[in-house]
Scaffold this motif. Structure first.
Motif, mmCIF file in Angstrom:
data_model
loop_
_atom_site.group_PDB
_atom_site.id
_atom_site.type_symbol
_atom_site.label_atom_id
_atom_site.label_comp_id
_atom_site.label_asym_id
_atom_site.label_seq_id
_atom_site.Cartn_x
_atom_site.Cartn_y
_atom_site.Cartn_z
ATOM 1 N N PHE A 243 0.832 -1.206 0.000
ATOM 2 C CA PHE A 243 0.000 0.000 0.000
ATOM 3 C C PHE A 243 0.864 1.253 0.000
ATOM 4 C CE2 PHE A 243 -2.029 3.397 2.424
ATOM 5 C CZ PHE A 243 -3.268 3.522 1.807
ATOM 6 N N GLU A 244 1.887 1.278 0.857
ATOM 7 C CA GLU A 244 2.714 2.474 0.997
ATOM 8 C C GLU A 244 3.617 2.722 -0.210
ATOM 9 O OE1 GLU A 244 4.357 -0.791 3.786
ATOM 10 O OE2 GLU A 244 2.410 0.035 3.179
ATOM 11 N N ASP A 245 3.733 1.740 -1.099
ATOM 12 C CA ASP A 245 4.569 1.922 -2.291
ATOM 13 C C ASP A 245 3.792 2.489 -3.479
ATOM 14 O OD1 ASP A 245 6.776 0.975 -0.954
ATOM 15 O OD2 ASP A 245 6.561 -1.086 -1.671
ATOM 16 N N ILE A 246 2.493 2.630 -3.337
ATOM 17 C CA ILE A 246 1.667 3.146 -4.428
ATOM 18 C C ILE A 246 1.707 4.675 -4.420
ATOM 19 C CG2 ILE A 246 -0.660 3.274 -5.395
ATOM 20 C CD1 ILE A 246 0.567 0.525 -5.629
ATOM 21 N N ALA A 247 2.008 5.264 -5.569
ATOM 22 C CA ALA A 247 2.013 6.726 -5.690
ATOM 23 C C ALA A 247 0.579 7.237 -5.680
ATOM 24 C CB ALA A 247 2.717 7.142 -6.978
ATOM 25 N N GLY A 248 0.346 8.245 -4.860
ATOM 26 C CA GLY A 248 -1.003 8.796 -4.760
ATOM 27 C C GLY A 248 -0.984 10.307 -4.663
ATOM 28 N N LEU A 249 -1.962 10.842 -3.947
ATOM 29 C CA LEU A 249 -2.120 12.289 -3.824
ATOM 30 C C LEU A 249 -1.468 12.843 -2.560
ATOM 31 C CD1 LEU A 249 -5.932 12.539 -4.730
ATOM 32 C CD2 LEU A 249 -3.986 12.725 -6.281
ATOM 33 N N ASP A 250 -0.608 12.066 -1.924
ATOM 34 C CA ASP A 250 -0.072 12.440 -0.615
ATOM 35 C C ASP A 250 0.612 13.809 -0.626
ATOM 36 O OD1 ASP A 250 -0.200 9.570 0.948
ATOM 37 O OD2 ASP A 250 0.236 9.347 -1.173
ATOM 38 N N LYS A 251 1.392 14.063 -1.651
ATOM 39 C CA LYS A 251 2.113 15.335 -1.727
ATOM 40 C C LYS A 251 1.137 16.502 -1.869
ATOM 41 C CE LYS A 251 6.131 17.392 -4.035
ATOM 42 N NZ LYS A 251 7.145 17.216 -5.118
ATOM 43 N N LEU A 252 0.110 16.316 -2.662
ATOM 44 C CA LEU A 252 -0.907 17.359 -2.830
ATOM 45 C C LEU A 252 -1.642 17.612 -1.519
ATOM 46 C CD1 LEU A 252 -2.667 19.255 -4.579
ATOM 47 C CD2 LEU A 252 -4.109 17.272 -5.092
ATOM 48 N N LEU A 253 -1.987 16.557 -0.805
ATOM 49 C CA LEU A 253 -2.710 16.697 0.457
ATOM 50 C C LEU A 253 -1.886 17.471 1.480
ATOM 51 C CD1 LEU A 253 -4.191 13.091 0.667
ATOM 52 C CD2 LEU A 253 -5.469 15.196 0.245
ATOM 53 N N THR A 254 -0.591 17.182 1.531
ATOM 54 C CA THR A 254 0.292 17.906 2.452
ATOM 55 C C THR A 254 0.346 19.385 2.095
ATOM 56 O OG1 THR A 254 1.656 15.933 2.786
ATOM 57 C CG2 THR A 254 2.640 18.051 3.368
ATOM 58 N N LYS A 255 0.449 19.661 0.814
ATOM 59 C CA LYS A 255 0.505 21.055 0.352
ATOM 60 C C LYS A 255 -0.784 21.796 0.677
ATOM 61 C CE LYS A 255 1.911 24.676 -2.003
ATOM 62 N NZ LYS A 255 2.999 25.558 -1.515
ATOM 63 N N LEU A 256 -1.920 21.173 0.430
ATOM 64 C CA LEU A 256 -3.198 21.840 0.670
ATOM 65 C C LEU A 256 -3.446 22.069 2.156
ATOM 66 C CD1 LEU A 256 -5.591 20.078 -1.882
ATOM 67 C CD2 LEU A 256 -4.349 22.231 -2.134
#
Length: 315
Positions: A243-256
């Motif tokens: 699960f943790e190896d899948i690229a997702g929206l994490d960076k966007l969520l942190t920025k927002l």
């Protein structure tokens, strides 16, 4: 006369106004009603709470934070139905520990929608994720695809309106435009977008503030966050990856949520500093130039933030 409906809690609450643990005030309470002390010395009644009252109606979220002894038979049956559905979908418990304000059945329904995405829709979303990780901006088609998926689950009316309203002859939601301008031009960029819609300066500023600090940082992050975990779960199962190896929206969520990606940038952002100071901490190769552009006020604030960061480093 003291109202007979008053309870011990009410009387003690009034008495407590004389001081908060002898910190804010200290002194005496003068009571003019003769039966005040009878109330305050009476047998206290417990404060009722729906999670500790079997007769209180409970929504789905309550079912999973309330002990079974405080659930009616029909509540326990409803809870078991949801747990059975979870097992059928093979969704692990840790998925439901995030964004608990969104119910399990909603998350499962969202998971089903993601499972049924077309190849074209998946490609749009993958393009979005690449765009986010490359230059922190959104791919319009990818972001709009996600909004279309989450829209049925959005309960906040302002957020729902921003998703549904597309203007005349538009294929993209107002929210898609707003997120793009916020990511590329910050708070001022969002104001300029409002001004381009013939809003007054005051209206543009007030609406942008409402959007950034209420809708974007809470509502949008919440719904995108739920999509993110269900999307990553779906892809991890299909690709047999962690699960943790899948690229997702994490960076966007942190920025927002924090308006920053780096540790120091988030610290500065938490103190509500001007965006130029956040940009300084976020920059990897242009800090000196950004710093040289600070005005007198920004220089003063920057020095204060530096002291805070240095103090944390030394602790």
């Amino acid at each position: 006369m003291l109202d007979q409906r008053w309870k011990k809690f009410d009387a003690k609450n009034i008495a407590g106004r004389a001081g908060r643990f002898l910190f804010h005030y200290s002194g005496r309470v003068i009571v003019l009603q003769n039966n005040f002390m009878k109330v305050i010395e009476s047998e206290g009644e417990g404060i009722k709470h729906k999670n500790f009252d079997i007769n209180s109606p409970k929504d789905e979220i309550d079912l999973f934070i309330t002990k079974d002894e405080f659930l009616k038979t029909e509540d326990r049956e409803r809870k078991q139905e949801i747990e059975t559905l979870q097992r059928e979908k093979n969704i692990p418990d840790f998925i439901f520990s995030s964004y608990k304000v969104i119910s399990r059945s909603q998350k499962i329904a969202l998971y089903d929608r993601i499972e049924n995405l077309t190849i074209k829709e998946l490609r749009f979303i993958q393009n979005l994720i690449r765009q986010i990780n490359y230059k922190m901006d959104i791919d319009y088609d990818g972001f709009q695809t996600i909004l279309n998926i989450i829209e049925p689950f959005v309960l906040n009316q302002k957020t729902k309106f921003l998703i549904e309203y597309k203007g005349e002859n538009e294929e993209y939601s107002t929210l898609t435009h707003l997120v793009h301008y916020y990511l590329t031009e910050g708070f001022l960029g969002s104001i300029r977008f409002k001004l381009s819609q013939n809003k007054s300066v005051d209206k543009a500023i007030s609406e942008t503030s409402e959007f950034v600090y209420n809708i974007l940082k809470y509502q949008v992050v919440k719904y995108l966050g739920v999509f993110n975990i269900m999307y990553k779960l779906s892809l991890s199962k299909k690709s047999n990856q962690l699960f943790e190896d899948i690229a997702g929206l994490d960076k966007l969520l942190t920025k927002l949520e924090y308006n920053a990606l780096t540790e120091y940038g988030r610290i500065a952002s938490d103190f509500g500093v001007p965006s130029s100071i956040v940009n300084y901490y976020e920059s990897t190769d242009n800090q000196e130039f950004i710093k040289s552009q600070f005005d007198n006020y920004e220089k003063i604030i920057f020095e204060k933030v530096e002291q805070i960061i240095n103090r944390e480093q030394n602790d």
